[in-house]
Design a protein around this motif. Structure first.
Motif, PDB file in Angstrom:
ATOM      1  N   SER A   1       0.828  -1.212   0.000  1.00 56.82           N
ATOM      2  CA  SER A   1       0.000   0.000   0.000  1.00 56.82           C
ATOM      3  C   SER A   1       0.859   1.258   0.000  1.00 56.82           C
ATOM      4  O   SER A   1       0.492   2.269  -0.600  1.00 56.82           O
ATOM      5  CB  SER A   1      -0.937   0.015   1.208  1.00 56.82           C
ATOM      6  OG  SER A   1      -0.208   0.159   2.420  1.00 56.82           O
TER       7      SER A   1
ATOM      8  N   VAL B   1       2.261   1.499  -3.718  1.00 56.91           N
ATOM      9  CA  VAL B   1       1.366   1.214  -4.835  1.00 56.91           C
ATOM     10  C   VAL B   1       1.399   2.309  -5.906  1.00 56.91           C
ATOM     11  O   VAL B   1       1.277   2.011  -7.106  1.00 56.91           O
ATOM     12  CB  VAL B   1      -0.076   0.986  -4.323  1.00 56.91           C
ATOM     13  CG1 VAL B   1      -0.676   2.274  -3.777  1.00 56.91           C
ATOM     14  CG2 VAL B   1      -0.947   0.417  -5.431  1.00 56.91           C
TER      15      VAL B   1
ATOM     16  N   LYS C   1      -3.724  -6.294  -9.050  1.00 56.36           N
ATOM     17  CA  LYS C   1      -5.077  -5.833  -8.774  1.00 56.36           C
ATOM     18  C   LYS C   1      -5.660  -6.559  -7.565  1.00 56.36           C
ATOM     19  O   LYS C   1      -6.325  -5.955  -6.715  1.00 56.36           O
ATOM     20  CB  LYS C   1      -5.953  -6.040 -10.017  1.00 56.36           C
ATOM     21  CG  LYS C   1      -7.334  -5.391  -9.956  1.00 56.36           C
ATOM     22  CD  LYS C   1      -8.417  -6.292  -9.422  1.00 56.36           C
ATOM     23  CE  LYS C   1      -8.611  -7.521 -10.285  1.00 56.36           C
ATOM     24  NZ  LYS C   1      -9.734  -8.358  -9.747  1.00 56.36           N
TER      25      LYS C   1
ATOM     26  N   THR D   1      -4.217  -5.148  -4.513  1.00 57.29           N
ATOM     27  CA  THR D   1      -4.718  -3.783  -4.360  1.00 57.29           C
ATOM     28  C   THR D   1      -6.072  -3.793  -3.663  1.00 57.29           C
ATOM     29  O   THR D   1      -6.383  -2.907  -2.851  1.00 57.29           O
ATOM     30  CB  THR D   1      -4.835  -3.092  -5.739  1.00 57.29           C
ATOM     31  OG1 THR D   1      -3.547  -3.007  -6.341  1.00 57.29           O
ATOM     32  CG2 THR D   1      -5.413  -1.691  -5.614  1.00 57.29           C
TER      33      THR D   1
ATOM     34  N   TRP E   1     -13.984   1.385  -5.503  1.00 62.10           N
ATOM     35  CA  TRP E   1     -12.921   2.365  -5.764  1.00 62.10           C
ATOM     36  C   TRP E   1     -13.509   3.696  -6.237  1.00 62.10           C
ATOM     37  O   TRP E   1     -14.450   3.738  -7.039  1.00 62.10           O
ATOM     38  CB  TRP E   1     -11.955   1.847  -6.830  1.00 62.10           C
ATOM     39  CG  TRP E   1     -11.154   0.648  -6.390  1.00 62.10           C
ATOM     40  CD1 TRP E   1     -11.087   0.131  -5.132  1.00 62.10           C
ATOM     41  CD2 TRP E   1     -10.350  -0.190  -7.219  1.00 62.10           C
ATOM     42  NE1 TRP E   1     -10.276  -0.982  -5.120  1.00 62.10           N
ATOM     43  CE2 TRP E   1      -9.807  -1.200  -6.389  1.00 62.10           C
ATOM     44  CE3 TRP E   1     -10.037  -0.190  -8.576  1.00 62.10           C
ATOM     45  CZ2 TRP E   1      -8.962  -2.184  -6.886  1.00 62.10           C
ATOM     46  CZ3 TRP E   1      -9.195  -1.161  -9.070  1.00 62.10           C
ATOM     47  CH2 TRP E   1      -8.660  -2.157  -8.227  1.00 62.10           C
TER      48      TRP E   1
ATOM     49  N   ILE F   1      -3.575   4.000  -8.222  1.00 58.97           N
ATOM     50  CA  ILE F   1      -3.106   2.672  -8.638  1.00 58.97           C
ATOM     51  C   ILE F   1      -2.622   2.633 -10.083  1.00 58.97           C
ATOM     52  O   ILE F   1      -1.985   1.669 -10.508  1.00 58.97           O
ATOM     53  CB  ILE F   1      -4.193   1.602  -8.412  1.00 58.97           C
ATOM     54  CG1 ILE F   1      -5.377   1.828  -9.346  1.00 58.97           C
ATOM     55  CG2 ILE F   1      -4.615   1.576  -6.962  1.00 58.97           C
ATOM     56  CD1 ILE F   1      -6.439   0.743  -9.270  1.00 58.97           C
TER      57      ILE F   1
END
Length: 1137
Positions: free
Chosen positions: A970, A973, A990, A993, A1003, A1011
């Motif tokens: 994180s 990223v 992904k 993520t 999101w 991202i």
């Protein structure tokens, strides 16, 4: 114009029928009578200036207005409000938007009118002009006038033509200075220099010369030469008497001071004639040293001639005190015989300035090397390290490695001042310094200057977090751009792990702040807008922070922080009231570079909605193509001028739309670029004009003015450059007849010349060709030039004896250090055999430079790699700095060789990952070697390891990716989201993520921005589920990363909402799979279309030709408002430029 309007409007307020008494011209003061006649004949500028002059010594009275009105009545002159308004508006546009007309108008002014114009434009002390109860910001209006393309050129030319006849010379010099300093100076062409007065009084001449000296770097080489000629002509006058000795020189000490930087244009023979007493007087003053510190374009021949005269004048150039007076002349010192070590050190100390020279760096490096050898006589490198100045940059890695830690510690005060270090050098010196200091603290790190970049990421991570916080707030922050992303991440992670996060947000400034992850920002919500000033934000950070802060801060506060503009959404722009939007628009306009094409499209639509007629003309590029129909006639000039001041690619990434816009531009120019005024108007737009238009529609007069602008263009096509070349050949003739100045002015466009033409220039001006060749990008566009440079340099040293090393090199001429430095990218023309035969010392000294050559092929890289093994020994013994110094040469390493290297340091990996040409197997070898040598697994990697691995992460398999710890991922990223990995890898990224930000369906825009390309790993169902309003927040690189078979799942509504930038990134393979309705939606997105119909625009400031008439057919009329209406017309004309 303002006072004239006052009279006109007051007159109209009076009813002519009420005036019955006969009036004649005798009742009016002469000057006012003259002004009234000029109003009648439509000479508004003349009338304005007469009225301004009259008012300066007279007060207006009602009686005087009555007399003026009576005179109009007697002359049977009738005004209607609309006709007066139209006349003034038309007149203003003609003058403001047609600077050639303004020049003509100025030429027709009498002397008093001209004096008044110059006073109000350049010497007015008034910031505001009062007109009854209306106050106009004259300072802002004047500023706008000066910003109109071509106006400064007109003012400059008319000042040269009329000022010295009408005003004091000193006042004219001040006016010229103001004009030149607020403009691009590109209209100061050699032919214009010929118009400069040559009979100025001494003070005026000195002041004007000082202006030209200050603007030296902004003028072309031919203009510099012409200005030198003008100065010389005036300075020579006292020496042209019949009783003056012809063999004597006009170059006195005082004249050298007046010439300043223009002294580099003195002919060699003139320098050698300078009186010894005058050169002694010149060099004895401290100002001479300051002057000699600025002669950046002096040649070795001229420098050595000055040195010879100085030495002959009684100043011993071997004396240390003299050395400190020589400025940049020391860069070409050539009296090396029996030179004392102390003098050599003094010369080296002074030579730290030599990196400012515009060429001859190979000569400088060679001289530094010679001086270094002399300075080290009877001393060791450890002894004199602190007295070598920036000559230490020329030391090889083996020489730096031989230094003791104590010597580096003692010399740190010198080393931290030096620039130009290679990465391997700072690694060695930092290691030496820190091994002496033992403990890494705020104090000892703050002493390191640029060497701080050599501290390992692990060392930063082991530092006390409080001291790290002090570092990023203190002087070390200025070197943050020298730190790698891995180093920056290591510093931030350590601070974040042991301190209150809000303190971290407060402490971190500038670009460092970009490395803070979005997920970390989520941990706090107690931020305030003042803390965000002086920070550089990613779009993801700005989107989150703007939304968060808007709950407790006003839009005024948020927008004033600058970088938070990146977080302004379309919804926010659309929700702004008309007053709020127009009041804040200036903030947006001043920060266009921070905004995305999507944001600019939203701003354009908002402006069209609230006030379409006052919309900044450049916004028409962001609107759909059909809106260009509004651009015609009087709107053409402001449209082109506005576009010319902005970046066209920023406003519209669509190639098709840009083509249509350029067609409109050509139409507005009446199909040609006629002269320098058209060039002024075009500005940056000239970079986008099609080759065919440049070929047949551009005059030579325009070309002469446009050359400077063309050189600033960043992405000219090969075809455009070819047409520019033909124009330059037409303008300057055959390269056989070019002067050194013309060659410098043509600059990068010499790369388009034929090989034969280049050979001619290389023979005449070898140093200039070398200088130009080092500035050209991309390299692929300059192959002929690079070959010419290579042949020129190698031919100059063709008689050098080959360095015999091995039997297979007996007949091979290997490159020397001097040649390698001169050639730069042209080193690509050494054969693999010649590179292989390079001697060890030459390789060791130049390995880093050779590693930057972008065009070396596999066999050349292989030869360099083998040379490295020969010079440094077994791969097992190579240190991190060896590996880092290889640059592209490392690409020749095989998988087995990579496994032999010591790759335990993430800093080594960080440098290797910057190479974009690794094969998958090489990348896997680097990854495995790093994990093994550092004793880590994928599950133990920290965020700074992930950042340092960079593109190597694209070689991970699914198991390895899923082993990465979520917290570390994180934090990294945003950096990982910059990578262009394969689809399977992106799909795995992904998945991890989602463990950070939740499932894809949750999101928002800030997450999508954070991202990056990872969004390219979404599957068909996930992509289809996204709200259409989120489509603009996919990063452009993410759009390209979506497989064509997945991309086709997007609905027409989603595609229509991609935004212009994302739509422009759709690939050919993605487009091929789209249906007709999807393609239509894609075109809408490219054009910047909106699906909803905008509301009807307001009529404020709409040109009369497009505005519906007011009741009764008289626009803007209601009693006293006629005054305000005409004033409003004037304001619109000025403020909507």
């Amino acid at each position: 114009m303002l006072r004239l309007l006052r009279i006109c409007f007051l007159l109209i307020l009076m009813n002519p029928a009420e005036i019955t008494r006969s009036q004649n011209s005798e009742d009016l003061p002469p000057l006012l009578h003259k002004a009234v006649e000029e109003v009648i004949t439509g000479k508004y500028l003349n009338a304005l200036l007469d009225v301004l002059h009259f008012q300066s010594s007279n007060d207006w009275t009602a009686d005087m207005v009555t007399k003026v009105m009576a005179y109009f009545h007697a002359r049977e002159v009738k005004f209607t409000p609309s006709s007066l308004q139209m006349s003034i508006q038309s007149y203003l546009k003609k003058l403001l938007y047609q600077p050639k007309q303004l020049l003509s108008a100025f030429q027709q002014l009498d002397q008093q009118q001209f004096q008044t114009a110059m006073k109000y434009l350049f010497d007015s002390r008034k910031d505001y002009l009062e007109m009854g109860n209306v106050i106009l910001d004259w300072d802002k209006t004047r500023e706008r006038i000066f910003q109109i393309p071509g106006v400064n050129r007109t003012l400059f030319l008319i000042t040269l033509e009329k000022c010295f006849l009408a005003l004091r010379a000193m006042d004219c010099v001040d006016i010229l200075s103001q004009i030149l300093r607020m403009s691009a100076v590109n209209y100061l062409q050699p032919d214009v220099v010929g118009s400069l007065p040559n009979d100025l009084q001494e003070d005026a001449f000195r002041n004007l010369s000082a202006v030209f000296k200050d603007l030296y770097d902004k003028t072309s080489a031919n203009t510099q030469k012409a200005l030198y000629g003008w100065m010389k002509e005036i300075l020579q006058k006292p020496y042209n008497r019949s009783d003056f000795n012809e063999s004597a020189s006009w170059v006195s000490a005082e004249n050298l001071w007046i010439l300043g930087r223009y002294m580099v244009h003195l002919p060699l023979e003139e320098i050698l004639k300078i009186s010894l007493s005058e050169i002694r007087l010149f060099i004895s003053y401290d100002n001479a040293t300051k002057q000699l510190d600025t002669v950046y374009d002096i040649t070795p021949e001229l420098a050595q001639a000055f040195l010879e005269r100085i030495n002959s004048s009684g100043f011993d150039v071997r004396n240390t005190s003299t050395v400190y007076r020589l400025g940049l002349l020391v860069c070409f010192y050539d009296d090396m015989e029996q030179l004392d070590a102390a003098v050599a050190q003094a010369l080296l100390h002074q030579m730290i300035k030599c990196n400012q020279l515009k060429g001859f760096q190979a000569k400088v490096q060679k001289l530094k090397s010679q001086l270094l050898n002399i300075a080290m006589q009877n001393q060791t490198l450890n002894d004199i390290l602190g007295s070598l100045s920036d000559a230490v940059v020329g030391l090889t890695s083996s020489q730096l490695e031989s230094l003791s830690p104590e010597a580096v510690h003692n010399a740190i005060a010198t080393l931290n001042q030096v620039s130009g270090w290679a990465k391997s050098q700072v690694m060695i010196l930092s290691s030496k310094y820190l091994s002496y200091e033992k403990v890494l603290s705020f104090y000892n790190v703050s002493q390191m200057g640029a060497l701080v970049a050599g501290i390992s990421t692990e060392s930063f991570y082991r530092m006390n977090p409080k001291e790290l916080s002090q570092l990023i707030r203190g002087t070390t922050s200025q070197f943050s751009s020298d730190l790698s992303p891995a180093q920056q991440q290591g510093i931030l992670r350590k601070i974040a792990s042991s301190t209150d996060f809000s303190s971290l947000v407060t402490d971190v400034q500038g670009a460092f702040f970009r490395e803070i992850s979005l997920s970390d920002l989520w941990k706090e919500n107690g931020y305030n807008s003042s803390v965000m000033k002086d920070k550089e934000l990613r779009s993801s950070q700005a989107l989150y922070l703007y939304e968060l802060l808007s709950k407790k801060s006003s839009s005024v506060e948020l927008l004033s922080t600058g970088q938070l503009l990146k977080g302004v959404t379309c919804q926010l722009i659309e929700s702004m009231s008309t007053d709020s939007f127009l009041n804040h628009f200036k903030v947006f306009e001043n920060n266009l570079h921070l905004l995305s094409p999507y944001q600019l499209n939203c701003l354009a639509w908002k402006f069209w909605k609230v006030s379409n007629a006052s919309i900044p003309p450049f916004f028409f590029l962001a609107l759909p193509i059909e809106y260009l129909e509004y651009i015609s006639g009087p709107l053409c000039v402001p449209f082109i001028g506005s576009l010319g001041k902005t970046e066209m690619d920023l406003l519209s990434p669509s190639f098709r739309k840009k083509e249509i816009v350029l067609q409109k531009v050509q139409e507005c120019l009446n199909g040609s670029i006629a002269d320098e005024y058209d060039v002024d108007l075009l500005g940056n737009l000239i970079c986008h004009l099609p080759p065919a238009f440049l070929h047949g529609r551009m005059s030579l007069k325009a070309m002469a003015a446009a050359l400077h602008q063309f050189k600033l263009c960043r992405q000219l096509s090969h075809e455009q450059k070819t047409e520019i070349k033909y124009k330059l050949l037409e303008l300057y003739g055959s390269p056989k007849n070019w002067t050194a100045e013309t060659t410098l002015d043509v600059g990068p466009f010499i790369a388009q010349l034929s090989k034969g033409e280049l050979n001619v220039l290389a023979e005449k001006f070898p140093d200039i060709i070398l200088q130009i060749a080092k500035t050209i990008e991309p390299v692929s566009s300059a192959e002929e030039l690079l070959l010419t440079v290579f042949e020129s340099v190698s031919n100059a040293t063709a008689n050098r004896e080959p360095h015999l090393t091995t039997p297979d090199c007996l007949a091979t001429r290997a490159p020397s250090s001097d040649e390698i430095i001169k050639l730069a990218e042209a080193n690509v023309y050494w054969s693999a055999q010649e590179l292989k035969c390079m001697d060890a010392a030459t390789f060791d000294k130049n390995v880093e430079l050779l590693g930057t050559v972008s065009s070396f092929n596999d066999s050349q890289l292989m030869a360099l790699k083998e040379k490295a093994k020969q010079v440094w020994g077994s791969l097992l013994g190579w240190k991190s700095y060896h590996i880092v110094s290889l640059g592209r040469t490392a690409l020749a390493l095989t998988e087995n060789e990579i496994e032999e290297l010591d790759l335990h340091s993430i800093d080594t990996i960080s440098v290797l990952s910057q190479q974009a040409e690794w094969t998958l197997t090489q990348a896997r070898s680097i990854l495995q070697s790093f994990l093994e040598d550092s004793g880590q697994t994928m599950s133990t990697l920290k965020s700074f390891d992930l950042v340092g691995l960079g593109a190597i992460l694209c070689a991970l398999n699914s198991t390895e990716i899923m082993s990465i710890r979520t917290a570390e991922f994180s934090a990294a990223v945003a950096r990982i989201g910059l990578l262009l990995c394969s689809t399977p890898v992106l799909r795995q990224f992904k998945k991890i993520t989602e463990s950070v930000f939740g499932t894809a369906s949750s999101w928002n825009g800030s997450v999508l921005q954070e991202i990056g390309t990872i969004a390219g790993g979404l599957n068909e169902d996930e992509l289809k589920a996204f709200d259409k309003n989120l489509m603009p927040y996919f990063q452009p690189t993410a759009i390209r990363s979506i497989p064509a078979e997945i991309f086709q799942a997007l609905s027409p509504e989603q595609i229509a909402n991609l935004g212009p930038e994302n739509a422009a990134m759709v690939t050919g393979s993605q487009r091929e799979r789209l249906t007709a309705s999807q393609l239509q939606s894609l075109q809408l997105a490219l054009d910047g279309a909106r699906t909803s119909t905008p509301e009807a625009p307001t009529t404020a400031c709409i040109p009369l030709s497009r505005r519906p008439p007011a009741p009764g057919g008289a626009p803007c009329l209601s009693g006293f408002s006629i005054w305000l209406c005409a004033l409003f017309t004037l304001a619109c004309a000025f403020l909507n430029l």
